[in-house]
Design an enzyme around this catalytic site. Sequence first.
Site, PDB file in Angstrom:
ATOM      1  N   HIS A  64       0.863  -1.181   0.000  1.00 15.15           N
ATOM      2  CA  HIS A  64       0.000   0.000   0.000  1.00 15.15           C
ATOM      3  C   HIS A  64       0.902   1.234   0.000  1.00 15.15           C
ATOM      4  O   HIS A  64       1.602   1.497   0.978  1.00 15.15           O
ATOM      5  CB  HIS A  64      -0.907   0.000   1.228  1.00 15.15           C
ATOM      6  CG  HIS A  64      -1.807  -1.193   1.300  1.00 15.15           C
ATOM      7  ND1 HIS A  64      -3.043  -1.220   0.714  1.00 15.15           N
ATOM      8  CD2 HIS A  64      -1.624  -2.414   1.868  1.00 15.15           C
ATOM      9  CE1 HIS A  64      -3.611  -2.408   0.924  1.00 15.15           C
ATOM     10  NE2 HIS A  64      -2.756  -3.138   1.617  1.00 15.15           N
ATOM     11  N   LEU A  65       0.866   1.984  -1.100  1.00 18.28           N
ATOM     12  CA  LEU A  65       1.706   3.179  -1.220  1.00 18.28           C
ATOM     13  C   LEU A  65       0.969   4.452  -0.789  1.00 18.28           C
ATOM     14  O   LEU A  65       1.574   5.517  -0.699  1.00 18.28           O
ATOM     15  CB  LEU A  65       2.223   3.329  -2.649  1.00 18.28           C
ATOM     16  CG  LEU A  65       3.266   2.299  -3.099  1.00 18.28           C
ATOM     17  CD1 LEU A  65       3.668   2.539  -4.553  1.00 18.28           C
ATOM     18  CD2 LEU A  65       4.492   2.330  -2.198  1.00 18.28           C
ATOM     19  N   ASN A  96      -6.470   0.819  -2.864  1.00 20.54           N
ATOM     20  CA  ASN A  96      -7.304   1.497  -1.861  1.00 20.54           C
ATOM     21  C   ASN A  96      -6.729   2.852  -1.491  1.00 20.54           C
ATOM     22  O   ASN A  96      -6.412   3.147  -0.345  1.00 20.54           O
ATOM     23  CB  ASN A  96      -7.519   0.616  -0.626  1.00 20.54           C
ATOM     24  CG  ASN A  96      -6.229   0.198   0.048  1.00 20.54           C
ATOM     25  OD1 ASN A  96      -5.191   0.100  -0.589  1.00 20.54           O
ATOM     26  ND2 ASN A  96      -6.294  -0.051   1.355  1.00 20.54           N
ATOM     27  N   HIS A 181      -9.173  -9.949  -0.735  1.00 20.46           N
ATOM     28  CA  HIS A 181      -9.055  -9.868   0.714  1.00 20.46           C
ATOM     29  C   HIS A 181     -10.204 -10.721   1.252  1.00 20.46           C
ATOM     30  O   HIS A 181     -11.358 -10.286   1.256  1.00 20.46           O
ATOM     31  CB  HIS A 181      -9.185  -8.397   1.135  1.00 20.46           C
ATOM     32  CG  HIS A 181      -9.299  -8.163   2.602  1.00 20.46           C
ATOM     33  ND1 HIS A 181      -8.352  -7.482   3.318  1.00 20.46           N
ATOM     34  CD2 HIS A 181     -10.247  -8.502   3.502  1.00 20.46           C
ATOM     35  CE1 HIS A 181      -8.711  -7.404   4.586  1.00 20.46           C
ATOM     36  NE2 HIS A 181      -9.875  -8.023   4.728  1.00 20.46           N
ATOM     37  N   ASP A 307       2.210  -7.000   2.653  1.00 19.12           N
ATOM     38  CA  ASP A 307       1.018  -6.219   2.997  1.00 19.12           C
ATOM     39  C   ASP A 307       1.442  -4.943   3.724  1.00 19.12           C
ATOM     40  O   ASP A 307       0.866  -4.559   4.755  1.00 19.12           O
ATOM     41  CB  ASP A 307       0.032  -7.038   3.841  1.00 19.12           C
ATOM     42  CG  ASP A 307      -1.321  -6.341   4.018  1.00 19.12           C
ATOM     43  OD1 ASP A 307      -1.559  -5.328   3.338  1.00 19.12           O
ATOM     44  OD2 ASP A 307      -2.127  -6.806   4.843  1.00 19.12           O
ATOM     45  N   PHE A 325      -6.139  -0.760  11.214  1.00 21.29           N
ATOM     46  CA  PHE A 325      -5.420  -2.003  11.004  1.00 21.29           C
ATOM     47  C   PHE A 325      -4.190  -1.736  10.136  1.00 21.29           C
ATOM     48  O   PHE A 325      -4.200  -0.874   9.255  1.00 21.29           O
ATOM     49  CB  PHE A 325      -6.303  -3.014  10.269  1.00 21.29           C
ATOM     50  CG  PHE A 325      -7.461  -3.535  11.069  1.00 21.29           C
ATOM     51  CD1 PHE A 325      -7.272  -4.495  12.046  1.00 21.29           C
ATOM     52  CD2 PHE A 325      -8.756  -3.078  10.821  1.00 21.29           C
ATOM     53  CE1 PHE A 325      -8.344  -5.002  12.770  1.00 21.29           C
ATOM     54  CE2 PHE A 325      -9.835  -3.572  11.545  1.00 21.29           C
ATOM     55  CZ  PHE A 325      -9.634  -4.534  12.520  1.00 21.29           C
TER      56      PHE A 325
END
Length: 428
Positions: A64-65, A96, A181, A307, A325
């Site tokens: 996730h960037l 996302n 997911h 992740d 999270f």
Amino acid sequence: MNGNRIRIRGGRIIDPSQGMDRVGDLLIEDGRIAGYDAAPSGGETVIEAAGCIVTPGLIDMHVHLREPGREEDETIETGTAAAAAGGFTSLACCPNTEPPLDSPATVEFVRQKAARARRCNVFVIACVSRNREGKELAEIGQLVQAGAVAFSDDGAPVENSELMRRAFEYCLMFDKPLLNHCEIPELARRGVMHEGKVSLVLGLAGIPAAAESVMVSRDIALAEATGGKLHVMHVSTLGSVEAIRRAKARGVRVTAELTPHHFSLTDESLRSFDSNFKMNPPLRSEEHVRECIEGLRDGTIDVIATDHAPHSKEKKMQELDRAPFGVVGLETALGLVITRLIKPGILSWSQAIEKMTANPAGILGIPKGTLAVGADADVTIIDPDVEWTVDPSRFYSKSGNTPFAGWTLQGRAKTVLVGGRVVYPFAS
């Protein structure tokens, strides 16, 4: 060191894509692998690798960037710097973001920003559904044309089974994998940790293992019915591992990944009430962790992925039930794999490297993960014996939300090349 001809001398070259494990020299010319053990010709830049492991550049297919939209947590520039420091030459970023990566324009934005950062290769995972709302399919064909290599609504599951079925069919037209997911939201709602004895003692709302394994079984059934390619993200339960193992035996096109935090930690860590141990799926009990590690060992689980989920300190400093999270992982993954899997003999060097190079490249369908002659010279040189202590204040990532702060790990990337250009250590 960025010349046209580079010799990496005297390292142990491990390339699972070629079944190679040998000591020798690796020659790079004009950004590509040129050969092995060729006689010196003069004018070469030499990188000494004696005592080191030389592998294809590591690939992380689950990152996730945060950019666009959540640059307070991470940017493409800081995230790719963290990747290079961790030994990764390629990563696949999740959609996302804000706005989500559900249009050709957003896909192209990420690719252009990554090209300017010049740290590592960035491949884009685009949305399955418009705006990640799970109501209607995104424009799969246009997103493929824009450069998307896979599809996911990660951060949330694709709940609607009919939408998921149609997504498999559309992705099959372009031979792209669907990454889910796996979680039943109704079972997981309001949970902050694994549902079990520890959650009962702590009085915290739990997320049952069935929340994951039931969705994994549904997705396997849909993949089997359509012939689509399913990749199960961040597996954490024994039920999921068993379902994937059975599906593979039947010939279903399913692959899976495990994260370092899910093979290194258990739900006992939450006794600290430290939100850096809060992730989704949650840390599970020892029996689940053992089965996940066995899945890695026997090949049921194909990939080790991080992740990497950065969050600013202010967000993670909230109460456990309010904190988001996720944990960062790019800069600790390699050390954890060496310390927790290779050194104890759970995986061989070749098996571990395969799960971080050739396997993710094959799943994503990208021309990486190999040191074959003519391939892009993406190379990671690993010092397998150096000991170091995890210090989040020294991370290149913009965030430091790691559960491994203070851990002593063995092994880390020494030198990283992308396209024959040294990207780590960073130039001063």
